[in-house]
Enzyme design. Sequence first.
Site, mmCIF file in Angstrom:
data_model
loop_
_atom_site.group_PDB
_atom_site.id
_atom_site.type_symbol
_atom_site.label_atom_id
_atom_site.label_comp_id
_atom_site.label_asym_id
_atom_site.label_seq_id
_atom_site.Cartn_x
_atom_site.Cartn_y
_atom_site.Cartn_z
ATOM 1 N N SER A 183 0.870 -1.183 0.000
ATOM 2 C CA SER A 183 0.000 0.000 0.000
ATOM 3 C C SER A 183 0.907 1.234 0.000
ATOM 4 O O SER A 183 2.068 1.142 0.413
ATOM 5 C CB SER A 183 -0.864 0.004 1.266
ATOM 6 O OG SER A 183 -1.454 1.280 1.459
ATOM 7 N N TYR A 198 -2.294 -1.147 10.247
ATOM 8 C CA TYR A 198 -2.257 -1.299 8.790
ATOM 9 C C TYR A 198 -0.931 -0.770 8.236
ATOM 10 O O TYR A 198 -0.241 -1.459 7.481
ATOM 11 C CB TYR A 198 -3.438 -0.554 8.171
ATOM 12 C CG TYR A 198 -3.599 -0.760 6.680
ATOM 13 C CD1 TYR A 198 -4.132 -1.940 6.179
ATOM 14 C CD2 TYR A 198 -3.231 0.230 5.774
ATOM 15 C CE1 TYR A 198 -4.294 -2.142 4.817
ATOM 16 C CE2 TYR A 198 -3.392 0.050 4.409
ATOM 17 C CZ TYR A 198 -3.928 -1.147 3.929
ATOM 18 O OH TYR A 198 -4.077 -1.324 2.572
HETATM 19 N N1 LIG Z 1 -8.494 -0.659 -2.152
HETATM 20 C C1 LIG Z 1 -7.454 0.124 -1.945
HETATM 21 O O1 LIG Z 1 -7.526 1.339 -2.114
HETATM 22 C C2 LIG Z 1 -6.154 -0.441 -1.490
HETATM 23 C C3 LIG Z 1 -5.074 0.429 -1.385
HETATM 24 C C4 LIG Z 1 -3.845 -0.053 -0.989
HETATM 25 C C5 LIG Z 1 -3.697 -1.396 -0.722
HETATM 26 N N2 LIG Z 1 -4.764 -2.232 -0.819
HETATM 27 C C6 LIG Z 1 -4.555 -3.636 -0.504
HETATM 28 O O2 LIG Z 1 -5.115 -4.420 -1.528
HETATM 29 C C7 LIG Z 1 -5.492 -5.677 -1.009
HETATM 30 C C8 LIG Z 1 -6.924 -5.977 -1.428
HETATM 31 O O3 LIG Z 1 -7.758 -5.051 -0.803
HETATM 32 P P1 LIG Z 1 -9.173 -4.614 -1.372
HETATM 33 O O4 LIG Z 1 -9.164 -3.143 -1.380
HETATM 34 O O5 LIG Z 1 -9.506 -5.341 -2.593
HETATM 35 O O6 LIG Z 1 -10.079 -5.036 -0.122
HETATM 36 P P2 LIG Z 1 -11.223 -6.105 0.057
HETATM 37 O O7 LIG Z 1 -12.223 -5.990 -1.026
HETATM 38 O O8 LIG Z 1 -11.668 -5.941 1.456
HETATM 39 O O9 LIG Z 1 -10.478 -7.486 -0.109
HETATM 40 C C9 LIG Z 1 -9.798 -8.144 0.924
HETATM 41 C C10 LIG Z 1 -9.721 -9.603 0.543
HETATM 42 O O10 LIG Z 1 -8.975 -10.299 1.544
HETATM 43 C C11 LIG Z 1 -9.673 -11.521 1.832
HETATM 44 N N3 LIG Z 1 -9.379 -11.975 3.192
HETATM 45 C C12 LIG Z 1 -9.537 -11.294 4.352
HETATM 46 N N4 LIG Z 1 -9.205 -12.076 5.390
HETATM 47 C C13 LIG Z 1 -8.827 -13.272 4.871
HETATM 48 C C14 LIG Z 1 -8.380 -14.497 5.440
HETATM 49 N N5 LIG Z 1 -8.257 -14.655 6.769
HETATM 50 N N6 LIG Z 1 -8.099 -15.521 4.614
HETATM 51 C C15 LIG Z 1 -8.244 -15.392 3.265
HETATM 52 N N7 LIG Z 1 -8.636 -14.255 2.677
HETATM 53 C C16 LIG Z 1 -8.935 -13.222 3.468
HETATM 54 C C17 LIG Z 1 -11.145 -11.147 1.695
HETATM 55 O O11 LIG Z 1 -11.921 -12.295 1.400
HETATM 56 P P3 LIG Z 1 -12.827 -13.101 2.448
HETATM 57 O O12 LIG Z 1 -13.472 -12.111 3.356
HETATM 58 O O13 LIG Z 1 -13.776 -13.824 1.565
HETATM 59 O O14 LIG Z 1 -11.889 -14.036 3.147
HETATM 60 C C18 LIG Z 1 -11.093 -10.251 0.471
HETATM 61 O O15 LIG Z 1 -11.167 -11.007 -0.703
HETATM 62 C C19 LIG Z 1 -5.277 -5.590 0.503
HETATM 63 O O16 LIG Z 1 -4.058 -6.189 0.847
HETATM 64 C C20 LIG Z 1 -5.240 -4.098 0.753
HETATM 65 O O17 LIG Z 1 -4.508 -3.773 1.904
HETATM 66 C C21 LIG Z 1 -5.996 -1.793 -1.196
#
Ligand SMILES: NC(=O)c1ccc[n+]([C@@H]2O[C@H](COP(=O)([O-])OP(=O)(O)OC[C@H]3O[C@@H](n4cnc5c(N)ncnc54)[C@H](OP(=O)(O)O)[C@@H]3O)[C@@H](O)[C@H]2O)c1
Length: 293
Positions: A183, A198
């Site tokens: 991130s 985080y």
């Molecule tokens: N969106 C942004 O702006 C942004 C920015 C910087 C970085 N990121 C990073 O990008 C990545 C994806 O984030 P996102 O924004 O797409 O968020 P999201 O939609 O909340 O996705 C998070 C994913 O992680 C999975 N997860 C959570 N706990 C888990 C566990 N114990 N075992 C297996 N899977 C698990 C969730 O699936 P289940 O609940 O089905 O398990 C979900 O598919 C993250 O690492 C986040 O920190 C996102």
Amino acid sequence: MREGAADGFGHSAVVRLCAGFAVSQTGTAAARQPPDNRSPVNTDLFDLTGQVAIVTGASSGLGARFATVLAEAGATVVAVARRADRLTALATTHEHIAAMPCDLVDDAAREQLVADVMGTWGRIDVLVNNAGMLHVTGPAERASIADFRRVVDLNLTALFGLTSAAAAPMLAAGSGSIINVASVFGLVGSAPLAQASYTASKGAVVNLTRQLAGEWAPHGVRVNAIAPGFFPSELTTEVFEDARTLKWVERNTPMGRTGRDGELDGTLLLLAGDAGSYITGQVIAVDGGWTSR
Ligand SMILES: NC(=O)c1ccc[n+]([C@@H]2O[C@H](COP(=O)([O-])OP(=O)(O)OC[C@H]3O[C@@H](n4cnc5c(N)ncnc54)[C@H](OP(=O)(O)O)[C@@H]3O)[C@@H](O)[C@H]2O)c1
């Protein structure tokens, strides 16, 4: 002044250095050749046909998109998360996507996942460590240690556990690409957003990326990270639904806007396949300039 003497090296030292260079390039003669504009150009740099990729956190947000992008590039994609129904729905959208539900904080489940992928497909070429969570801790001085641990357990410890398990067959095969989704808050702090767990976990992912890249580069396994800025997803719902916070993000992003669907595709494909064959240990921010100041 004699050539080679300007910096204190005499002619014989220069000859020794040059000879040493020739000796150190013991590989092929190609290693000593200047770039050859007549050598064949590979126009399939983003083609992943025949490769097997694992994408974690594929039940929503960025992970679902990453799975689709890699499948479109020809890879067989193993989509991983806890919500099996979401994974099954994703698998119906593309013949190259298979659902494998797994709770990544469970040590045994992670090991089983890697064993199942190897048992079914016999190889792992790409691992995208995308699963992650964000907990708004509130002011750090009042943050709960239990919540802090929960975030680090998933964002860092589970990521490391899966990476080392999946790296074993990659190292044995002498090739592989690991892509950690960090991130911008692994590169800079997030204040006034109060999310110490985080930022700490993502900062650790950034340096773990460098560490593993160094350890595994001699064995053909590359490790890089993508550091996204703000993209709409379940994780960022509060940012996108709160007009004040969204304005703050836009004001602080040099490009004046948040990330759009598809704007991580190129970086993912670059790092996954041949286009990135000489890139390792790098963290690429895709953030509209957030970390440029
Ligand atoms: N969106 C942004 O702006 C942004 C920015 C910087 C970085 N990121 C990073 O990008 C990545 C994806 O984030 P996102 O924004 O797409 O968020 P999201 O939609 O909340 O996705 C998070 C994913 O992680 C999975 N997860 C959570 N706990 C888990 C566990 N114990 N075992 C297996 N899977 C698990 C969730 O699936 P289940 O609940 O089905 O398990 C979900 O598919 C993250 O690492 C986040 O920190 C996102």
